[in-house]
Structure formats: C-alpha cells, structure tokens
Design a protein around this motif. Structure first.
Motif, short mmCIF file in Angstrom:
data_model
loop_
_atom_site.label_atom_id
_atom_site.label_comp_id
_atom_site.label_asym_id
_atom_site.label_seq_id
_atom_site.Cartn_x
_atom_site.Cartn_y
_atom_site.Cartn_z
N VAL A 1 0.84 -1.20 0.00
CA VAL A 1 0.00 0.00 0.00
C VAL A 1 0.88 1.25 0.00
N MET B 1 -14.08 -7.61 0.98
CA MET B 1 -13.00 -6.88 1.65
C MET B 1 -13.53 -6.27 2.92
N GLY C 1 0.93 -1.46 4.25
CA GLY C 1 1.60 -0.19 3.99
C GLY C 1 2.83 -0.04 4.86
N THR C 2 2.58 0.27 6.14
CA THR C 2 3.65 0.52 7.10
C THR C 2 4.70 -0.60 7.14
C1 LIG Z 1 -3.74 2.33 4.55
C2 LIG Z 1 -4.50 1.11 4.31
C3 LIG Z 1 -3.89 -0.14 4.47
C4 LIG Z 1 -2.47 -0.32 4.95
O1 LIG Z 1 -2.37 0.05 6.28
P1 LIG Z 1 -1.05 -0.30 7.14
O2 LIG Z 1 -1.54 -0.34 8.52
O3 LIG Z 1 -0.07 0.80 6.88
O4 LIG Z 1 -0.55 -1.60 6.67
C5 LIG Z 1 -4.65 -1.26 4.19
N1 LIG Z 1 -5.94 -1.16 3.77
C6 LIG Z 1 -6.55 0.02 3.60
C7 LIG Z 1 -7.96 0.06 3.13
C8 LIG Z 1 -5.86 1.20 3.86
O5 LIG Z 1 -6.48 2.38 3.69
#
Ligand SMILES: *Cc1c(COP(=O)(O)O)cnc(C)c1O
Length: 221
Positions: A32, A161, A211-212
C-alpha cells in the motif's frame, strides 16, 4: 543499494518470512503506497513487488501511469472509497477494485467498464463493525446487494474486503468475512493490514494490504 532500497527489501523479506511461517498457500501481498511518492514505489518494484494498493484515485493518477509504463506487469488495487464521478477514471487506472459498496457505484462502474471495454475485478467492501464513518455494505444488506449486483450488472465480483474496527479484536471479523465469502461463493478475501495480517492469513485471507510494514510509517494519519 540506496538506504531506501535496502530498507524496503529487508521489510519485504521479513514479511515474506512471516507469511511462510504461517501458511503454505501465501496470499497476494499488496504493497500500500498511499502517502508515499513514486520514488518510494521504485525500490519495491526493483525488489520484484508487483501488486500495489492506493486508497485515492487522484493520488494514484499522479503516481502510477509512468510507473505502469516502466513496469507493465504491475497490478494496481483500489482499496479506498470511490466516488461515483471517478468510476471511469478508476476503471482506466486500476486492475482490481476492492471497495464496491452501493448500487449507484456498481452501476457507474459497470457502465464505465462497458464504455472503455476494460473489466477490473471487483470486491465488495463489508462494514462488519457497522461504523458510521466507514464505507462498506452493512452485513444485513450484503446478501441483497450481492444478488442485485449479480442480476443487474456484469461486474466481475470475485470477493469481499473489510477493515475491522480499530478497537475490536480483528479475529472475529476475519472469521465472519470468511464465512460470508463462502456462503456467497466468492473466492477472494481481502483482509489484513500491517498490524493484523498474520491473524487474517490464519482465517483465510487471499489478499493482504500492507503499507507501514513495507514502506515504514506514514506522515499523515
Ligand atoms: C492504509 C490502508 C492499508 C495499509 O495500512 P497499514 O496499517 O499501513 O498496513 C490497508 N488497507 C486500507 C484500506 C488502507 O487504507
């Protein structure tokens, strides 16, 4: 190697090791990239990552067209809420759309897909926690929504989802989403983020959105 490339490589490897330790059928790992620019996507692409998620059409439109030219086999997932008036732009840009959650949007996507002859796979977002501020279909309307999408559109709906409520244990939400997907014959389960992906995999996630864990902390909340 630049420090960023080394760091992203290392995080990707760490995630891959954790996934391997849990399952022999690894889910699709979606990196992400929201909140990070194109320069941050390159090290992940160089490391071989090909599936990426963005939660805003505009941010993706600014970032991805050029990267897609360079890496034609990369696959873009829309994981954030979609406004009906951006449906066509989303259909042009994304390969999978995880956030179909209302008939008006389903119809707009269907029309856009027919118009430009491109059919990204779709998932239905379910608001399992029934949180007011979150998008997604409430669980009690899910069956009717799936039926209506199947009857009135030609959207290629492949799965469900969810984003569990922040303060709940995610496991029960993941278990419920898996049960709903089985009930409605949908093979794909997009669930699990950096903080809970191991639990999501244990409950059958086929797509995890990190993401992180890959790019490090974001500036914006
Ligand atoms: C930002 C986001 C993620 C990733 O989040 P992290 O905690 O950084 O892994 C996953 N799914 C959605 C829908 C997001 O908006």
């Amino acid at each position: 190697m630049t420090p960023t490339l080394a760091a992203i490589n290392q995080r990707l490897n760490a995630v891959a090791e954790k996934i391997d330790a849990i399952t022999k059928a690894p889910p699709q790992l979606i990196a992400v990239g929201k909140g990070f620019d194109a320069a941050m996507m390159r090290p992940a692409l160089v490391a071989g990552q090909r599936h990426f998620g963005e939660n805003r059409v505009q941010e993706a439109a600014a970032k991805w067209p050029q990267l897609k030219d360079e890496y034609p086999d990369c696959h873009l997932h829309l994981i954030g809420p979609l406004q009906t008036n951006k449906a066509e732009q989303a259909v042009r840009l994304f390969d999978t759309i995880h956030t179909v959650d209302r008939m008006r949007l389903a119809r707009a996507l269907d029309a856009a897909m027919t118009k430009i002859n491109r059919r990204p796979a779709c998932l239905i977002q379910v608001n399992l926690g029934e949180e007011q501020q979150k998008s997604g279909v409430a669980p009690q309307y899910l069956e009717a929504f799936i039926d209506q999408c199947r009857r009135e559109t030609t959207l290629p709906i492949i799965g469900l989802m969810t984003i569990p409520p922040l303060n709940d244990l995610p496991a029960c939400h993941f278990a419920l989403l898996a049960k709903l997907a089985r009930r409605y014959n949908l093979p794909e389960l997009s669930m699990g983020m950096s903080g809970d992906f191991e639990t999501a995999i244990a409950f059958g996630a086929t797509m995890i959105r990190l993401g992180t864990a890959i790019f490090g902390p974001r500036n914006k909340p």
